[in-house]
Scaffold this motif. Structure first.
Motif, PDB file in Angstrom:
ATOM      1  N   MET A   1       1.107  -1.105  -0.463  1.00  0.00           N
ATOM      2  CA  MET A   1       0.041  -0.139  -0.200  1.00  0.00           C
ATOM      3  C   MET A   1       0.888   1.324  -0.216  1.00  0.00           C
ATOM      4  SD  MET A   1      -2.749  -1.034   2.684  1.00  0.00           S
ATOM      5  CE  MET A   1      -4.369  -2.042   2.066  1.00  0.00           C
ATOM      6  N   LEU A   2       1.819   1.741   1.120  1.00  0.00           N
ATOM      7  CA  LEU A   2       2.411   2.666   0.747  1.00  0.00           C
ATOM      8  C   LEU A   2       3.433   2.562  -0.346  1.00  0.00           C
ATOM      9  CD1 LEU A   2       4.663   2.350   4.159  1.00  0.00           C
ATOM     10  CD2 LEU A   2       2.773   4.072   3.691  1.00  0.00           C
ATOM     11  N   ASN A   3       3.555   1.653  -1.111  1.00  0.00           N
ATOM     12  CA  ASN A   3       4.818   1.496  -2.556  1.00  0.00           C
ATOM     13  C   ASN A   3       3.572   2.063  -3.568  1.00  0.00           C
ATOM     14  OD1 ASN A   3       6.632   1.049  -0.769  1.00  0.00           O
ATOM     15  ND2 ASN A   3       7.076  -1.350  -2.042  1.00  0.00           N
ATOM     16  N   ALA A   4       2.467   1.518  -3.506  1.00  0.00           N
ATOM     17  CA  ALA A   4       1.456   1.681  -4.618  1.00  0.00           C
ATOM     18  C   ALA A   4       1.284   3.710  -4.514  1.00  0.00           C
ATOM     19  CB  ALA A   4      -0.086   1.432  -4.337  1.00  0.00           C
ATOM     20  N   ASP A   5       0.992   4.011  -2.721  1.00  0.00           N
ATOM     21  CA  ASP A   5       0.722   5.827  -2.588  1.00  0.00           C
ATOM     22  C   ASP A   5       1.426   6.198  -3.643  1.00  0.00           C
ATOM     23  OD1 ASP A   5      -1.249   7.406  -1.378  1.00  0.00           O
ATOM     24  OD2 ASP A   5       0.971   8.075  -0.755  1.00  0.00           O
TER      25      ASP A   5
END
Length: 160
Positions: free
Chosen positions: A151-155
């Motif tokens: 999720m962090l990487n996608a954001d």
């Protein structure tokens, strides 16, 4: 940054590479956390291999502190970015440490009961069941960690 890490892939590739894959993932994961969070929290996590080198010198205490700080940073960054997923240092302590402690207590008591010569079958079954359930904890932690980082990487890939 990668967004498709999973527990199943981690388990499969860990077996296939005889334990090398998790070390590579941990090393990359720390770099990703530093890339995603450092400009906002002003911190920089020590590399995975640095932690592995220092851990024996501190009888494993440094690895607990390192993992606590890393998970805390991931949780804080999820919150800062407005991503509604619950992850943080408490997940490390609950799923990895506490559940691991339960496994060792239950297996120790079960061994002592067998050694005494008259084990109560019901108690042994209950302790064995608790041990098996507690073994799931590190897998839950790893799943939550992978999902958090995805999720962090996608954001980060979208918003920088």
């Amino acid at each position: 940054l990668p967004t498709k890490r999973s527990l199943v892939k981690m388990i499969f590739l860990s077996i296939l590479t005889l334990g090398i894959y998790p070390m590579v993932i941990w090393s990359r994961l720390v770099g990703e956390v530093n890339m995603v969070a450092s400009r906002y929290d002003g911190e920089r996590s020590m590399s995975f291999f640095g932690m592995v080198m220092l851990s024996p010198l501190t009888l494993g205490i440094h690895s607990l502190v390192w993992m606590h700080k890393l998970c805390r940073r991931i949780g804080a960054e999820l919150q800062r970015r407005g991503i509604s997923y619950c992850f943080g240092a408490k997940d490390f302590w609950l799923f990895n440490v506490l559940f691991g402690f339960l496994v060792s207590i239950c297996s120790g008591v079960t061994t002592a009961l067998f050694a005494s010569g008259d084990p109560s079958v019901v108690i042994v079954c209950i302790l064995s069941a608790v041990s098996l359930l507690a073994l799931i904890g590190p897998f839950v932690f790893t799943h939550k960690l992978m999902k958090s980082m995805n999720m962090l990487n996608a954001d980060f890939n979208i918003n920088g």
